[in-house]
Design a protein around this motif. Sequence first.
Motif, PDB file in Angstrom:
ATOM      1  N   ASN A 188     -13.192   7.996   9.126  1.00  0.00           N
ATOM      2  CA  ASN A 188     -11.803   7.757   8.748  1.00  0.00           C
ATOM      3  C   ASN A 188     -10.976   8.984   9.103  1.00  0.00           C
ATOM      4  O   ASN A 188     -11.246  10.084   8.619  1.00  0.00           O
ATOM      5  N   ILE A 189      -9.970   8.767   9.938  1.00  0.00           N
ATOM      6  CA  ILE A 189      -9.190   9.850  10.545  1.00  0.00           C
ATOM      7  C   ILE A 189      -7.727   9.718  10.132  1.00  0.00           C
ATOM      8  O   ILE A 189      -7.130   8.646  10.273  1.00  0.00           O
ATOM      9  N   LEU A 190      -7.156  10.819   9.644  1.00  0.00           N
ATOM     10  CA  LEU A 190      -5.727  10.888   9.357  1.00  0.00           C
ATOM     11  C   LEU A 190      -5.075  11.721  10.444  1.00  0.00           C
ATOM     12  O   LEU A 190      -5.551  12.818  10.755  1.00  0.00           O
ATOM     13  N   ARG A 222      -5.353   6.436  10.795  1.00  0.00           N
ATOM     14  CA  ARG A 222      -4.138   6.226  10.011  1.00  0.00           C
ATOM     15  C   ARG A 222      -3.193   7.370  10.337  1.00  0.00           C
ATOM     16  O   ARG A 222      -3.637   8.487  10.576  1.00  0.00           O
ATOM     17  N   GLY A 234      -0.931  11.968   2.710  1.00  0.00           N
ATOM     18  CA  GLY A 234      -1.865  11.107   3.434  1.00  0.00           C
ATOM     19  C   GLY A 234      -3.250  11.091   2.817  1.00  0.00           C
ATOM     20  O   GLY A 234      -3.896  10.036   2.730  1.00  0.00           O
ATOM     21  N   LEU A 235      -3.728  12.246   2.359  1.00  0.00           N
ATOM     22  CA  LEU A 235      -5.042  12.294   1.720  1.00  0.00           C
ATOM     23  C   LEU A 235      -5.016  11.620   0.355  1.00  0.00           C
ATOM     24  O   LEU A 235      -6.028  11.075  -0.099  1.00  0.00           O
ATOM     25  N   TYR A 246      -5.011   7.862   1.385  1.00  0.00           N
ATOM     26  CA  TYR A 246      -6.274   7.482   2.023  1.00  0.00           C
ATOM     27  C   TYR A 246      -7.362   8.476   1.599  1.00  0.00           C
ATOM     28  O   TYR A 246      -7.759   9.345   2.379  1.00  0.00           O
ATOM     29  N   ASP A 263     -10.433   8.319   1.404  1.00  0.00           N
ATOM     30  CA  ASP A 263     -11.696   8.247   2.156  1.00  0.00           C
ATOM     31  C   ASP A 263     -11.613   8.970   3.506  1.00  0.00           C
ATOM     32  O   ASP A 263     -12.538   8.908   4.309  1.00  0.00           O
ATOM     33  N   THR A 264     -10.511   9.697   3.754  1.00  0.00           N
ATOM     34  CA  THR A 264     -10.332  10.428   5.009  1.00  0.00           C
ATOM     35  C   THR A 264     -11.418  11.487   5.165  1.00  0.00           C
ATOM     36  O   THR A 264     -11.721  12.222   4.234  1.00  0.00           O
ATOM     37  N   GLN A 265     -11.963  11.578   6.375  1.00  0.00           N
ATOM     38  CA  GLN A 265     -13.022  12.544   6.660  1.00  0.00           C
ATOM     39  C   GLN A 265     -12.569  13.694   7.547  1.00  0.00           C
ATOM     40  O   GLN A 265     -13.210  14.743   7.579  1.00  0.00           O
ATOM     41  N   VAL A 269      -8.727  15.437   9.510  1.00  0.00           N
ATOM     42  CA  VAL A 269      -7.298  15.373   9.820  1.00  0.00           C
ATOM     43  C   VAL A 269      -7.090  15.950  11.212  1.00  0.00           C
ATOM     44  O   VAL A 269      -7.546  17.050  11.523  1.00  0.00           O
ATOM     45  N   ALA A 298      -5.340  20.493   5.417  1.00  0.00           N
ATOM     46  CA  ALA A 298      -6.563  19.693   5.296  1.00  0.00           C
ATOM     47  C   ALA A 298      -7.725  20.566   4.854  1.00  0.00           C
ATOM     48  O   ALA A 298      -8.474  20.221   3.934  1.00  0.00           O
TER      49      ALA A 298
END
Length: 177
Positions: A2-4, A30, A79-80, A83, A85-87, A89, A115
């Motif tokens: 999962n990418i922001l 995202r 954003g975090l 989301y 579940d972001t892994q 940024v 991040a």
Amino acid sequence: MNILITNDDGIYSPGIAALANTARQFGTVRIVAPDVEQSSMGHAITHSRPLSYRNSPITFEGIDAHRVNGTPADCVALGLHMYPDTQVVLSGINMGPNLGNSMWHSGTLAAAKQAMLLGITGIALSTPVGKTEPNFGELAPWVSSVLEILLNDKGPALYNVNFPPTPTDISWTRQSV
């Protein structure tokens, strides 16, 4: 994965669209980015007015995208939260290099630092701008190669990636001021 994705050039920047297109091959993307350009904001955060976000006026095919009335660091924090579940940024692709002393003022690099401060790997990506806009199509395979290496690194970590206008090889160095 999962990418922001965010940036400091704003939601309308062609660099963010190019990065999102390339990053899609690595997982779910995202976007949470400033609604206007926030270059040279450094690690500013908004504290004296309410932050708001809206759906992006630009359509990024198959990607949730939002614009925020704040700084790049605000975008990462929000954003975090949106989301969790972001892994990783990704910040960029910035229109202009982040080298030497400019790294202290860079909103692009500040987003990646935010991040890292929140315990997630942050990767800032930049390329110089000349008389014409960067050729993001030509940069795409290089961005992909760099992400393939960095996304497999065990984090959290902070990376500042600068692409020349026409890359021919990948080189690594430590940041110096």
